[in-house]
Design a protein around this motif. Structure first.
Motif, PDB file in Angstrom:
ATOM      1  N   VAL A 317       0.850  -1.193   0.000  1.00 32.40           N
ATOM      2  CA  VAL A 317       0.000   0.000   0.000  1.00 32.40           C
ATOM      3  C   VAL A 317       0.886   1.243   0.000  1.00 32.40           C
ATOM      4  CG1 VAL A 317      -2.052   1.005   1.078  1.00 32.40           C
ATOM      5  CG2 VAL A 317      -1.409  -1.324   1.650  1.00 32.40           C
ATOM      6  N   ASP A 318       0.456   2.264  -0.743  1.00 35.26           N
ATOM      7  CA  ASP A 318       1.210   3.529  -0.707  1.00 35.26           C
ATOM      8  C   ASP A 318       0.237   4.688  -0.917  1.00 35.26           C
ATOM      9  OD1 ASP A 318       3.546   5.000  -0.346  1.00 35.26           O
ATOM     10  OD2 ASP A 318       3.948   5.118  -2.490  1.00 35.26           O
ATOM     11  N   ARG A 319       0.644   5.871  -0.509  1.00 36.05           N
ATOM     12  CA  ARG A 319      -0.231   7.042  -0.647  1.00 36.05           C
ATOM     13  C   ARG A 319       0.544   8.210  -1.244  1.00 36.05           C
ATOM     14  NH1 ARG A 319      -5.140   8.793   1.323  1.00 36.05           N
ATOM     15  NH2 ARG A 319      -5.473   7.033   2.718  1.00 36.05           N
ATOM     16  N   ASP A 320      -0.147   9.027  -2.074  1.00 34.57           N
ATOM     17  CA  ASP A 320       0.430  10.306  -2.497  1.00 34.57           C
ATOM     18  C   ASP A 320      -0.610  11.397  -2.258  1.00 34.57           C
ATOM     19  OD1 ASP A 320      -1.381  10.248  -4.629  1.00 34.57           O
ATOM     20  OD2 ASP A 320       0.091   9.522  -6.079  1.00 34.57           O
ATOM     21  N   GLU A 321      -0.393  12.595  -2.807  1.00 37.68           N
ATOM     22  CA  GLU A 321      -1.298  13.723  -2.537  1.00 37.68           C
ATOM     23  C   GLU A 321      -2.714  13.449  -3.051  1.00 37.68           C
ATOM     24  OE1 GLU A 321       1.244  14.259  -5.254  1.00 37.68           O
ATOM     25  OE2 GLU A 321       2.408  13.885  -3.427  1.00 37.68           O
ATOM     26  N   GLU A 322      -2.829  12.586  -4.063  1.00 36.00           N
ATOM     27  CA  GLU A 322      -4.135  12.407  -4.709  1.00 36.00           C
ATOM     28  C   GLU A 322      -4.951  11.234  -4.175  1.00 36.00           C
ATOM     29  OE1 GLU A 322      -3.896  13.640  -9.151  1.00 36.00           O
ATOM     30  OE2 GLU A 322      -1.945  12.803  -8.640  1.00 36.00           O
ATOM     31  N   GLY A 323      -4.315  10.361  -3.402  1.00 34.68           N
ATOM     32  CA  GLY A 323      -5.032   9.201  -2.891  1.00 34.68           C
ATOM     33  C   GLY A 323      -4.067   8.091  -2.554  1.00 34.68           C
ATOM     34  N   TYR A 324      -4.546   6.829  -2.614  1.00 32.73           N
ATOM     35  CA  TYR A 324      -3.637   5.723  -2.316  1.00 32.73           C
ATOM     36  C   TYR A 324      -3.700   4.681  -3.422  1.00 32.73           C
ATOM     37  CZ  TYR A 324      -7.586   2.955  -0.364  1.00 32.73           C
ATOM     38  OH  TYR A 324      -8.748   2.268  -0.184  1.00 32.73           O
ATOM     39  N   LEU A 325      -2.776   3.727  -3.361  1.00 29.16           N
ATOM     40  CA  LEU A 325      -2.772   2.623  -4.329  1.00 29.16           C
ATOM     41  C   LEU A 325      -2.389   1.337  -3.621  1.00 29.16           C
ATOM     42  CD1 LEU A 325       0.403   1.752  -5.060  1.00 29.16           C
ATOM     43  CD2 LEU A 325       0.333   3.870  -6.348  1.00 29.16           C
ATOM     44  N   LEU A 326      -2.835   0.235  -4.232  1.00 29.86           N
ATOM     45  CA  LEU A 326      -2.517  -1.098  -3.730  1.00 29.86           C
ATOM     46  C   LEU A 326      -1.797  -1.820  -4.864  1.00 29.86           C
ATOM     47  CD1 LEU A 326      -6.164  -1.212  -2.767  1.00 29.86           C
ATOM     48  CD2 LEU A 326      -4.473  -1.579  -0.975  1.00 29.86           C
ATOM     49  N   GLN A 327      -0.730  -2.548  -4.540  1.00 23.96           N
ATOM     50  CA  GLN A 327       0.025  -3.193  -5.612  1.00 23.96           C
ATOM     51  C   GLN A 327       0.687  -4.476  -5.106  1.00 23.96           C
ATOM     52  OE1 GLN A 327       3.797  -0.163  -4.878  1.00 23.96           O
ATOM     53  NE2 GLN A 327       3.181  -0.504  -6.966  1.00 23.96           N
ATOM     54  N   ILE A 328       0.978  -5.366  -6.039  1.00 25.83           N
ATOM     55  CA  ILE A 328       1.701  -6.593  -5.709  1.00 25.83           C
ATOM     56  C   ILE A 328       2.427  -7.048  -6.971  1.00 25.83           C
ATOM     57  CG2 ILE A 328      -0.256  -8.136  -6.220  1.00 25.83           C
ATOM     58  CD1 ILE A 328       0.693  -9.849  -3.779  1.00 25.83           C
ATOM     59  N   PHE A 329       3.534  -7.750  -6.782  1.00 24.12           N
ATOM     60  CA  PHE A 329       4.378  -8.144  -7.921  1.00 24.12           C
ATOM     61  C   PHE A 329       4.505  -9.655  -7.970  1.00 24.12           C
ATOM     62  CE2 PHE A 329       5.275  -3.900  -6.652  1.00 24.12           C
ATOM     63  CZ  PHE A 329       5.511  -3.207  -7.832  1.00 24.12           C
ATOM     64  N   THR A 330       4.414 -10.206  -9.181  1.00 25.75           N
ATOM     65  CA  THR A 330       4.629 -11.656  -9.319  1.00 25.75           C
ATOM     66  C   THR A 330       6.128 -11.928  -9.331  1.00 25.75           C
ATOM     67  OG1 THR A 330       4.854 -11.783 -11.744  1.00 25.75           O
ATOM     68  CG2 THR A 330       2.595 -11.780 -10.850  1.00 25.75           C
ATOM     69  N   LYS A 331       6.481 -13.184  -9.140  1.00 25.12           N
ATOM     70  CA  LYS A 331       7.845 -13.606  -9.437  1.00 25.12           C
ATOM     71  C   LYS A 331       7.954 -13.659 -10.961  1.00 25.12           C
ATOM     72  CE  LYS A 331       8.425 -16.173  -5.168  1.00 25.12           C
ATOM     73  NZ  LYS A 331       8.723 -17.459  -4.521  1.00 25.12           N
ATOM     74  N   PRO A 332       9.185 -13.753 -11.516  1.00 22.99           N
ATOM     75  CA  PRO A 332       9.295 -13.869 -12.977  1.00 22.99           C
ATOM     76  C   PRO A 332       8.419 -15.023 -13.479  1.00 22.99           C
ATOM     77  CG  PRO A 332      11.454 -13.526 -12.017  1.00 22.99           C
ATOM     78  CD  PRO A 332      10.507 -13.711 -10.860  1.00 22.99           C
ATOM     79  N   VAL A 333       7.809 -14.834 -14.666  1.00 21.09           N
ATOM     80  CA  VAL A 333       6.876 -15.839 -15.180  1.00 21.09           C
ATOM     81  C   VAL A 333       7.539 -16.790 -16.184  1.00 21.09           C
ATOM     82  CG1 VAL A 333       4.754 -14.541 -14.730  1.00 21.09           C
ATOM     83  CG2 VAL A 333       6.000 -14.153 -16.868  1.00 21.09           C
ATOM     84  N   GLU A 334       8.878 -16.762 -16.233  1.00 15.77           N
ATOM     85  CA  GLU A 334       9.593 -17.747 -17.038  1.00 15.77           C
ATOM     86  C   GLU A 334      10.821 -18.160 -16.239  1.00 15.77           C
ATOM     87  OE1 GLU A 334       8.945 -14.376 -18.687  1.00 15.77           O
ATOM     88  OE2 GLU A 334      10.197 -14.091 -16.932  1.00 15.77           O
ATOM     89  N   ASP A 335      11.620 -19.120 -16.766  1.00 12.01           N
ATOM     90  CA  ASP A 335      12.736 -19.636 -15.967  1.00 12.01           C
ATOM     91  C   ASP A 335      13.821 -18.603 -15.741  1.00 12.01           C
ATOM     92  OD1 ASP A 335      11.783 -22.345 -15.568  1.00 12.01           O
ATOM     93  OD2 ASP A 335      11.837 -22.405 -17.755  1.00 12.01           O
ATOM     94  N   ARG A 336      14.100 -17.796 -16.762  1.00  8.79           N
ATOM     95  CA  ARG A 336      15.087 -16.736 -16.552  1.00  8.79           C
ATOM     96  C   ARG A 336      14.467 -15.670 -15.643  1.00  8.79           C
ATOM     97  NH1 ARG A 336      18.107 -15.660 -22.399  1.00  8.79           N
ATOM     98  NH2 ARG A 336      17.712 -17.716 -23.267  1.00  8.79           N
ATOM     99  N   PRO A 337      15.259 -15.071 -14.749  1.00 10.12           N
ATOM    100  CA  PRO A 337      14.699 -14.001 -13.905  1.00 10.12           C
ATOM    101  C   PRO A 337      14.553 -12.711 -14.703  1.00 10.12           C
ATOM    102  CG  PRO A 337      16.994 -14.406 -13.331  1.00 10.12           C
ATOM    103  CD  PRO A 337      16.651 -15.393 -14.412  1.00 10.12           C
TER     104      PRO A 337
END
Ligand code: FE2
Length: 375
Positions: A317-337
């Protein structure tokens, strides 16, 4: 041009009006299996197909869609082709970021006049459903921007493709549109590509992160976010920065054998259900330490979502002057990173989660440690 952006970024030019991302094409080793993965795990729907059955003996492409997103998975049918060379060099990855324009000839003329290297001269392709004008220019590494003009076409995707009717149709997971696509470039190249997007494409610099913004105890990187006039296309450009150990950008550049697309951020209106569903379907996400949640809400304040759900799913979760956001990251989706995905829900905030950079990069470093690349 969007009024707000015009006010903030008067330097964004109008010579290349872009409606949005038309599609993203990946060159992959096995398009049939990749299509199954993106349908099952990401909830993409079968849209179109081109291959032996449609008369294309050189390559096979599966087109998948979800809301406004279209991805194309392409594999070569024989050796010694540009596609095979791309896969040998880079592994599976993004080749084409196609942009939807009103005038593909003018887009090519304006950009090549300003210094872009041509990939494909404007040409008309057609079938029974009408015609499309297509042209293209090179961007970082072996990545390409195609300009697609489709006002005289009413087929399923592009001329030559047929509708793909499949008996296997997993439900969508709520992915809506591409929020941004990030490019990793080499040492001291970020400013070169900033200039490219500014001078050749008419984009503006939305925000800059230096190595003080994006560093941990071990690694660092720098980033400049470029946007087109209406804000629908956002391309952050990352380059490595000096740190005690090898950064994730250097790791990417090594395994991808050069610059390329690092991640695709996709927007959802309901990140809790989207991520819950993707996890059930086998998508692997990065996890921040649970201690992240001890302090994050002191910084971010009140949010609409249930905090226990956010914490259980490891959503940031993060916030700036205009509001907030929610985010998440996958691991690489192939064998190479190399390529990975971000899932993002914006509740007003138009920024990129600066407050999460440190926790996120520490989570990535844990993965680098396992791979033996944090040296
Ligand atoms: Fe991102």
């Amino acid at each position: 041009m969007d009024k707000k952006l015009k006010k903030i970024f008067p330097e964004a030019k109008d010579f290349l009006p872009i409606h949005g991302t038309d599609y993203v094409e990946f060159y992959v080793g096995n398009a049939k299996q990749a299509a199954h993965f993106y349908k099952t795990a990401f909830g993409f729907q079968s849209l179109a197909y081109s291959g032996l059955e449609t008369g294309d003996t050189t390559k096979t492409s599966y087109v998948l869609s979800q809301e406004k997103i279209r991805i194309v998975l392409t594999t070569p049918m024989s050796g010694n082709t540009e596609i095979e060379e791309h896969i040998t060099k880079h592994g599976d990855g993004v080749k084409i970021i196609a942009l939807w324009v009103d005038d593909a000839k003018k887009a090519w003329e304006e950009t090549t006049k300003r210094g872009a290297k041509s990939y494909e001269r404007p040409n008309e392709i057609s079938d029974n459903n009408g015609s499309v004008i297509r042209s293209g220019i090179h961007t970082y590494g072996d990545t390409v921007h195609l300009f697609i003009e489709r006002k005289n076409f009413n087929g399923i995707f592009l001329p030559g493709f047929k509708q793909w009717d499949s008996e296997y149709n997993p439900e969508p997971v709520g992915l809506k549109y591409i929020d941004h696509m990030v490019g990793n470039v080499g040492w001291n190249e970020m400013n070169i590509w900033e200039e490219f997007y500014r001078d050749v494409m008419g984009f503006a610099n939305l925000i800059t992160f230096d190595d003080k913004d994006i560093s941990t105890q071990y690694t660092a990187l720098m980033s400049k976010v470029m946007t087109n006039g209406n804000g629908r296309i956002k391309f952050p450009i990352n380059e490595p920065a000096e740190g005690a150990k090898k950064s994730q950008i250097e790791e990417y550049l090594e395994f991808y054998n050069g610059p390329g697309c690092q991640h695709i951020a996709i927007a959802t209106d309901d990140i809790i259900n989207t991520v819950k569903e993707m996890k059930l379907r086998g998508v692997e996400f990065l996890h921040v330490p649970k201690s992240y949640y001890d302090t994050v809400f002191d910084r971010v304040g009140k949010i609409d979502e249930e905090i226990t759900k956010i914490r259980d799913l490891s959503i940031l979760v993060d916030r700036d002057e205009e509001g907030y956001l929610l985010q998440i990251f996958t691991k690489p989706v192939e064998d190479r990173p190399t390529l990975f995905f971000e899932i993002i829900q914006r509740k007003g905030a138009q920024s990129f989660g600066k407050g999460n950079f440190k926790a996120l990069f520490e989570a990535i470093e844990l993965e680098q440690e396992k791979r033996g690349t944090l040296i």
